[in-house]
Design a protein around this motif. Structure first.
Motif, PDB file in Angstrom:
ATOM      1  N   LYS A 117       0.844  -1.203   0.000  1.00 23.85           N
ATOM      2  CA  LYS A 117       0.000   0.000   0.000  1.00 23.85           C
ATOM      3  C   LYS A 117       0.881   1.255   0.000  1.00 23.85           C
ATOM      4  N   ILE A 118       1.897   1.234   0.831  1.00 23.89           N
ATOM      5  CA  ILE A 118       2.784   2.410   0.924  1.00 23.89           C
ATOM      6  C   ILE A 118       3.531   2.630  -0.397  1.00 23.89           C
ATOM      7  N   LEU A 119       4.033   1.534  -0.986  1.00 24.73           N
ATOM      8  CA  LEU A 119       4.770   1.673  -2.254  1.00 24.73           C
ATOM      9  C   LEU A 119       3.842   2.201  -3.350  1.00 24.73           C
ATOM     10  N   GLU A 120       2.584   1.761  -3.301  1.00 30.18           N
ATOM     11  CA  GLU A 120       1.593   2.204  -4.288  1.00 30.18           C
ATOM     12  C   GLU A 120       1.337   3.707  -4.136  1.00 30.18           C
ATOM     13  N   GLU A 121       1.127   4.124  -2.885  1.00 30.17           N
ATOM     14  CA  GLU A 121       0.867   5.548  -2.620  1.00 30.17           C
ATOM     15  C   GLU A 121       2.040   6.423  -3.047  1.00 30.17           C
ATOM     16  N   ARG A 122       3.247   5.891  -2.859  1.00 24.65           N
ATOM     17  CA  ARG A 122       4.447   6.662  -3.221  1.00 24.65           C
ATOM     18  C   ARG A 122       4.754   6.599  -4.718  1.00 24.65           C
ATOM     19  N   GLY A 123       4.015   5.761  -5.412  1.00 21.10           N
ATOM     20  CA  GLY A 123       4.233   5.624  -6.858  1.00 21.10           C
ATOM     21  C   GLY A 123       5.517   4.875  -7.195  1.00 21.10           C
ATOM     22  N   GLU A 124       6.017   4.073  -6.256  1.00 31.23           N
ATOM     23  CA  GLU A 124       7.260   3.310  -6.525  1.00 31.23           C
ATOM     24  C   GLU A 124       6.887   1.993  -7.211  1.00 31.23           C
ATOM     25  N   LYS A 125       6.586   2.120  -8.507  1.00 31.66           N
ATOM     26  CA  LYS A 125       6.030   0.991  -9.262  1.00 31.66           C
ATOM     27  C   LYS A 125       6.961  -0.205  -9.364  1.00 31.66           C
ATOM     28  N   LYS A 142       9.466  -1.200  -7.432  1.00 33.71           N
ATOM     29  CA  LYS A 142       9.592  -1.937  -6.161  1.00 33.71           C
ATOM     30  C   LYS A 142       8.296  -2.696  -5.864  1.00 33.71           C
TER      31      LYS A 142
END
Ligand code: UTP
Length: 286
Positions: free
Chosen positions: A72-80, A82
């Motif tokens: 969820k955090i990676l998604e919110e940060r847009g770190e596709k 990873k």
């Protein structure tokens, strides 16, 4: 074909790390060892995998599970990139877990999977053995199994002075790289070894092995040894060995872990030059 990955051993050769962390999770740069093993099974055409775990090995299950908060955090940060890397791991294959309540040996660990395997030949990949090869080692064994319709064990030549660290086969060559096994000897002294062909942690086994494991009495250190069960099976069934192409690392051994990390770093563009420079500098200092 299904695969069994035993990963319930105590890993006493890698203490103190293994006091509270499984050796199967040792990193090879940034990927835990057992992920390489699971990937080898998948790349060999296997999609049903049983991992034999034990106390303190829950981290292995978590590694192959969905990591909800992190994703969820990676998604919110847009770190596709990873996010994809993390998601890919939980979607790799269907993985089942069976606990071995006591580490009573490799034979016993494999026996834990009998109800999941039923009556088919199956692959065994030791969770702390990594084999780097162009064609996955397990696939190489499956090809030999399909030709001979019998159990096959991965072997490689080792220096005679090191035979006492391995299971050694007494075998006769039947074609290039393929041997018919007459007997297996667990960790022989060099002068008693029938050859220098060592068993390397990958097997295709007949389901009949479960019956022989059941009859196997605890051997050295009170463990139920797979070698003893294989020797019993040999009296009634053919067993082959295959000299696989590839490089094997035993992550239960501290030096092999160091070696694979250095060798893998040299294969990665982002580290190669820096590692070479570092090694040069360090060797010049000596
Ligand atoms: P090793 O012989 O490397 O065993 O097992 P170990 O007991 O973990 O290591 P040391 O010798 O104490 O350092 C080969 C594979 O079989 C698994 C291990 O996890 C490893 O992947 N194994 C071994 C089990 O699953 N259960 C056991 O009872 C023993």
């Amino acid at each position: 074909m299904k695969a069994v990955i035993p990963a319930a051993g105590l890993g006493t050769r890698f203490l103190p790390l293994t006091k509270n962390s499984p050796k199967e999770m040792l990193p090879i740069i940034d990927k835990p060892a057992i992920q390489y093993v699971v990937e080898e099974a998948i790349n060999s055409g296997i999609d049903d995998i049983v991992i034999i775990t034990g106390r303190g090995k829950e981290v292995i299950e978590n590694h192959f599970d969905v990591a909800y908060e992190l994703e969820k955090i990676l998604e919110e940060r847009g770190e596709k990139e990873k996010l994809n890397e993390v998601r890919k791991i939980s979607e790799m294959a269907e993985i089942f877990y069976i606990r071995q309540k006591m580490p009573l040996g490799l034979g016993h660990a494999i026996y834990m999977a009998r109800k999941h395997i039923d009556d088919e030949f199956f692959a065994v990949l030791l969770g702390d053995d990594i084999i780097v090869a162009n064609q996955p080692c397990t696939k190489q064994l499956i090809d030999v199994y399909e030709k001979y319709n019998a159990s096959v064990i991965a072997i490689q030549e080792v220096e005679m002075e090191y035979v006492s660290k391995y299971g050694i086969v007494d075998a006769e060559e039947v074609e290039n790289r393929v041997y018919k096994i007459k007997a297996l000897v667990e960790k022989p002294a060099p002068r008693e070894a029938p050859s220098n062909l060592a068993v390397m942690g990958r097997y295709i086994l007949s389901p009949k092995i479960f019956g022989y494991i059941e009859k196997t009495k605890p051997g050295k250190k009170g463990e139920i040894q797979l070698t003893d069960a294989l020797n019993m099976m040999l009296e009634n069934e053919e067993l082959y060995a295959y000299v696989f192409e590839g490089k094997r690392y035993d992550l239960g051994d501290k030096f092999d872990w160091l070696r694979i990390n250095i060798e893998m770093a040299l294969k990665r563009e982002e580290f190669r030059e820096r590692v070479l420079e570092l090694l040069k500098k360090l060797t010049n200092q000596d």
